[in-house]
Design a protein around this motif. Structure first.
Motif, short mmCIF file in Angstrom:
data_model
loop_
_atom_site.label_atom_id
_atom_site.label_comp_id
_atom_site.label_asym_id
_atom_site.label_seq_id
_atom_site.Cartn_x
_atom_site.Cartn_y
_atom_site.Cartn_z
N ILE A 1 37.32 39.97 24.30
CA ILE A 1 38.21 40.69 25.22
C ILE A 1 37.91 40.19 26.62
CG2 ILE A 1 38.78 42.92 26.24
CD1 ILE A 1 38.34 44.19 23.54
N GLY A 2 38.96 39.77 27.31
CA GLY A 2 38.84 39.35 28.70
C GLY A 2 39.04 40.54 29.63
N LEU A 3 38.15 40.69 30.58
CA LEU A 3 38.24 41.77 31.55
C LEU A 3 38.92 41.27 32.82
CD1 LEU A 3 34.72 43.44 31.25
CD2 LEU A 3 36.87 44.11 30.14
N VAL A 4 39.91 42.03 33.28
CA VAL A 4 40.62 41.73 34.53
C VAL A 4 40.59 42.94 35.43
CG1 VAL A 4 42.17 39.99 33.54
CG2 VAL A 4 42.87 42.38 33.58
N ASN A 5 40.86 42.71 36.68
CA ASN A 5 40.95 43.78 37.66
C ASN A 5 42.23 43.58 38.47
OD1 ASN A 5 39.62 46.10 38.26
ND2 ASN A 5 37.96 45.14 39.42
N PRO A 6 43.40 43.98 37.93
CA PRO A 6 44.66 43.73 38.61
C PRO A 6 44.92 44.61 39.83
CG PRO A 6 44.99 44.17 36.28
CD PRO A 6 43.58 44.53 36.60
N SER A 7 44.05 45.57 40.08
CA SER A 7 44.29 46.55 41.13
C SER A 7 43.12 46.63 42.10
CB SER A 7 44.58 47.92 40.50
OG SER A 7 45.68 47.84 39.62
N ASN A 8 42.50 47.79 42.15
CA ASN A 8 41.42 48.04 43.11
C ASN A 8 40.13 47.28 42.78
OD1 ASN A 8 43.04 49.81 44.46
ND2 ASN A 8 41.80 51.61 44.08
N ALA A 9 39.39 46.99 43.82
CA ALA A 9 38.06 46.42 43.66
C ALA A 9 37.09 47.53 43.28
CB ALA A 9 37.60 45.78 44.97
N ILE A 10 36.04 47.14 42.59
CA ILE A 10 34.92 48.04 42.30
C ILE A 10 33.74 47.48 43.07
CG2 ILE A 10 33.39 48.94 40.53
CD1 ILE A 10 35.64 48.64 38.53
N TYR A 11 33.05 48.35 43.77
CA TYR A 11 32.00 47.88 44.67
C TYR A 11 30.60 47.97 44.10
CZ TYR A 11 35.81 47.70 47.91
OH TYR A 11 37.00 47.38 48.51
N GLU A 12 30.45 48.53 42.91
CA GLU A 12 29.14 48.63 42.29
C GLU A 12 29.09 47.74 41.05
OE1 GLU A 12 31.12 51.62 42.37
OE2 GLU A 12 30.50 52.01 44.42
N GLY B 1 42.07 50.99 37.39
CA GLY B 1 43.42 51.06 37.94
C GLY B 1 43.32 51.14 39.45
N GLY B 2 44.09 52.02 40.04
CA GLY B 2 44.05 52.20 41.48
C GLY B 2 45.41 51.95 42.10
N SER B 3 45.53 50.84 42.80
CA SER B 3 46.82 50.44 43.38
C SER B 3 46.85 48.94 43.54
CB SER B 3 47.03 51.12 44.74
OG SER B 3 46.09 50.64 45.68
N GLY B 4 48.04 48.37 43.58
CA GLY B 4 48.19 46.95 43.84
C GLY B 4 48.62 46.10 42.67
N ILE C 1 47.03 43.82 25.51
CA ILE C 1 46.73 44.09 26.92
C ILE C 1 46.86 45.59 27.11
CG2 ILE C 1 49.08 43.52 27.68
CD1 ILE C 1 47.62 42.61 30.38
N GLY C 2 45.86 46.17 27.79
CA GLY C 2 45.88 47.61 27.95
C GLY C 2 45.20 48.08 29.21
N GLY C 3 45.45 49.35 29.50
CA GLY C 3 44.90 50.03 30.65
C GLY C 3 45.79 51.22 30.99
N PHE C 4 45.45 51.93 32.06
CA PHE C 4 46.28 53.05 32.50
C PHE C 4 46.19 53.17 34.01
CE2 PHE C 4 42.19 55.15 32.20
CZ PHE C 4 42.23 56.14 33.18
N SER C 5 46.77 54.20 34.54
CA SER C 5 46.86 54.42 35.98
C SER C 5 47.79 53.37 36.56
CB SER C 5 45.46 54.41 36.61
OG SER C 5 45.52 54.68 38.00
N ASP C 6 47.37 52.67 37.57
CA ASP C 6 48.20 51.63 38.19
C ASP C 6 48.54 50.52 37.21
OD1 ASP C 6 49.43 50.42 40.54
OD2 ASP C 6 47.80 48.97 40.43
N ILE C 7 47.76 50.35 36.18
CA ILE C 7 47.98 49.30 35.19
C ILE C 7 49.28 49.55 34.43
CG2 ILE C 7 46.95 48.07 33.23
CD1 ILE C 7 45.47 47.90 36.04
#
Length: 185
Positions: free
Chosen positions: A35-46, A105-108, A128-134
């Motif tokens: 499984i490939g991990l993507v971050n199409p929205s908000n950054a995670i800082y930790e 998720g988040g925005s963007g 492909i999956g996710g929720f919120s802004d996704i």
């Protein structure tokens, strides 16, 4: 059938039904898949959410690969729209990736939509999956390609027993999604 559809729907519904793409189903995910991990929205800082996401998916039997720009930053986003789209497009094109899961998720996510390679997605359908802004992302992919996409936990979600059971049931075992109250005894 077509005339029945047209007689029982409004003109806009009939137009939408006549132009929709045929359903495209990706192969089911199975233990050992990557499984490939993507971050199409908000950054995670930790670091911890990334580590927990990888550990959780590995505990479910998957291999995990981070997209090249997964930890990028551009304001509050996880990289520029071009970086985020490049990650999604790259994972769809990669034959070693069986599925793609958003970390958060988040925005963007809407900013990447015009930059996606929908033709590639049709050629190499994947989970492909996710929720919120996704939701914007998975709905756009479905609308443009016909690919069945999944409103699913994001990788950084709390993977409790309900989430794990639902994910396995729908994504791995192709069972219909049902919502019901758990009967405790």
């Amino acid at each position: 059938m077509g005339s029945l559809l047209l007689e029982s729907t409004t003109p806009s519904q009939a137009q939408a039904a006549s132009t929709s793409k045929p359903l495209l189903r990706a192969p089911r995910l199975k233990p050992g898949d990557t499984i490939g991990l993507v971050n199409p929205s908000n950054a995670i800082y930790e670091r911890q959410p990334y580590e927990m996401a990888a550990e959780t998916l590995q505990a479910l039997g998957f291999k995990v690969r981070e997209a090249p720009n997964l930890r990028a930053r551009y304001g509050h986003f996880a990289g520029t729209p071009e970086q985020r789209a490049r990650d999604i497009n790259g994972l769809f094109a990669d034959p070693g990736i069986a599925g793609i899961l958003a970390v958060t998720g988040g925005s963007g996510a809407n900013r990447v939509l015009p930059l996606l390679d929908y033709a590639q997605m049709q050629r190499t359908p994947k989970f492909i999956g996710g929720f919120s802004d996704i939701t914007a992302l998975i709905n756009a992919i479905h609308a443009k390609t016909g690919l069945v996409t999944f409103h699913a936990p994001v990788a950084a979600s709390e993977w409790n027993a309900f989430s794990v059971d639902s994910f396995r049931s729908v994504v791995m075992d192709a069972q219909p999604a049902t919502l019901r109250n758990v009967i405790e005894r």
